[in-house]
Design a protein around this motif. Sequence first.
Motif, PDB file in Angstrom:
ATOM      1  N   SER A  22       6.933   1.301  -3.698  1.00  0.00           N
ATOM      2  CA  SER A  22       6.213   0.356  -2.837  1.00  0.00           C
ATOM      3  C   SER A  22       6.311   0.850  -1.402  1.00  0.00           C
ATOM      4  CB  SER A  22       6.833  -1.045  -2.954  1.00  0.00           C
ATOM      5  OG  SER A  22       6.754  -1.512  -4.282  1.00  0.00           O
ATOM      6  N   ALA A  61       4.903   0.664   2.691  1.00  0.00           N
ATOM      7  CA  ALA A  61       4.213  -0.053   3.761  1.00  0.00           C
ATOM      8  C   ALA A  61       3.709   0.957   4.777  1.00  0.00           C
ATOM      9  CB  ALA A  61       5.157  -1.044   4.442  1.00  0.00           C
ATOM     10  N   VAL A 103      -3.243  -3.050  -0.565  1.00  0.00           N
ATOM     11  CA  VAL A 103      -3.394  -4.364   0.079  1.00  0.00           C
ATOM     12  C   VAL A 103      -3.477  -4.179   1.586  1.00  0.00           C
ATOM     13  CG1 VAL A 103      -2.447  -6.676   0.353  1.00  0.00           C
ATOM     14  CG2 VAL A 103      -2.029  -5.421  -1.770  1.00  0.00           C
ATOM     15  N   ILE A 145       0.844  -1.017   1.006  1.00  0.00           N
ATOM     16  CA  ILE A 145       0.545  -2.245   1.732  1.00  0.00           C
ATOM     17  C   ILE A 145       0.464  -2.003   3.232  1.00  0.00           C
ATOM     18  CG2 ILE A 145       1.412  -4.563   2.282  1.00  0.00           C
ATOM     19  CD1 ILE A 145       2.790  -4.556  -0.465  1.00  0.00           C
ATOM     20  N   SER A 187       0.435  -4.183   6.660  1.00  0.00           N
ATOM     21  CA  SER A 187       0.710  -5.531   7.151  1.00  0.00           C
ATOM     22  C   SER A 187       1.414  -5.458   8.493  1.00  0.00           C
ATOM     23  CB  SER A 187       1.579  -6.300   6.150  1.00  0.00           C
ATOM     24  OG  SER A 187       1.928  -7.573   6.662  1.00  0.00           O
ATOM     25  N   CYS A 234       8.648  -3.722   0.176  1.00  0.00           N
ATOM     26  CA  CYS A 234       8.552  -2.255   0.204  1.00  0.00           C
ATOM     27  C   CYS A 234       9.906  -1.600   0.434  1.00  0.00           C
ATOM     28  CB  CYS A 234       7.577  -1.804   1.295  1.00  0.00           C
ATOM     29  SG  CYS A 234       5.914  -2.492   1.094  1.00  0.00           S
TER      30      CYS A 234
END
Length: 248
Positions: A63, A65, A179, A210, A212, A222
Motif C-alpha cells: 500500500s 501513498a 484512489v 493512494i 491524499s 499505507c
Amino acid sequence: MEQPKLGRDPRPAIVIENVTKSFDIKHTHSLKETFIAMLRRKQLSTRFDALKNISFIVPEGQSVAMLGRNGSGKSTTLKLLSGVMPPDQGWIRTRGRVAGLLEVGAGFHPDLTGRANVYLNAAILGMSKVEVDARFESILEFSEIGDFIDTEVKFYSSGMYSRLGFSVAIHTELDILLVDEILSVGDAQFREKCHRKLHEMQRAGKTMFIVSHDAHQVQELCERGIVLEHGTMIFDGSIAEAIEFVKA
C-alpha cells in the motif's frame, strides 16, 4: 533511488520506468486572441512538464501513498497508471486488473441511471454482466444510494457520485486499486466505512496506490510514501518518514 525493503512478495504489481509527461498550456482562449498574439509574435503556449523522469516499483500487496503539494504530479501519475493517458517518454507496466477512483463521477454517463452506470463502469473494469448481476445488491447496499439508483446520475450530488463509484470499484475482482482523494467526499460515517473496506482489501493482499492530503488516513492505510515536487520524485521510503519529509 533505492526502493524501501518492506518484506513483500518481490513480484512487481506496478513498474514505472523513466516516465515523463508534459502538457501544452495555451495562453489564448479564442481565435481573436490567437490572431492578435500571432500578429504580435507572442508565444501561444508553454510546455509544462507534469512528471520528469519518474521511476519506481511497487511489489504486489503493498500500500503506497503518493504525497506532495497541489500541482506536484500526483494525479497525473494515477491517470498514467490507470491508462487514461500515455506517457510521453518511458514506460509503465501493471500486473492484474486495475480499478481506479480518479475523480468523482469518472466514467459515469450523466444521462444514464445509476443502475445503468453500475453495469457500464463494471464493464469498463472488466467485469461480465453475470458477475455484476451477482454483486449488484451488495454494490447498492454499500453505496447507500437507495431508490436513487434508478435516477439519472446528472441529478446526483458529488457525494452520491463518490459513494456509487467507490462501491463499484471495490466490488470488482481487482488486483490494484488507485484512489485519488475520493474519500474526502461524503459524510464521516461513509468515509469510516470506506476506510474499513480498504483495510479489508489490504489484509486480502491487494495492491493500493493512494493520493491524499490526509496524513492520518494514509498513515493508517499505507506502509510506503512517495513524495513528488514539481513533477520530480524527491523521497521514497516508509510512510512515517514520508509524512515528516512533507512537513519539513
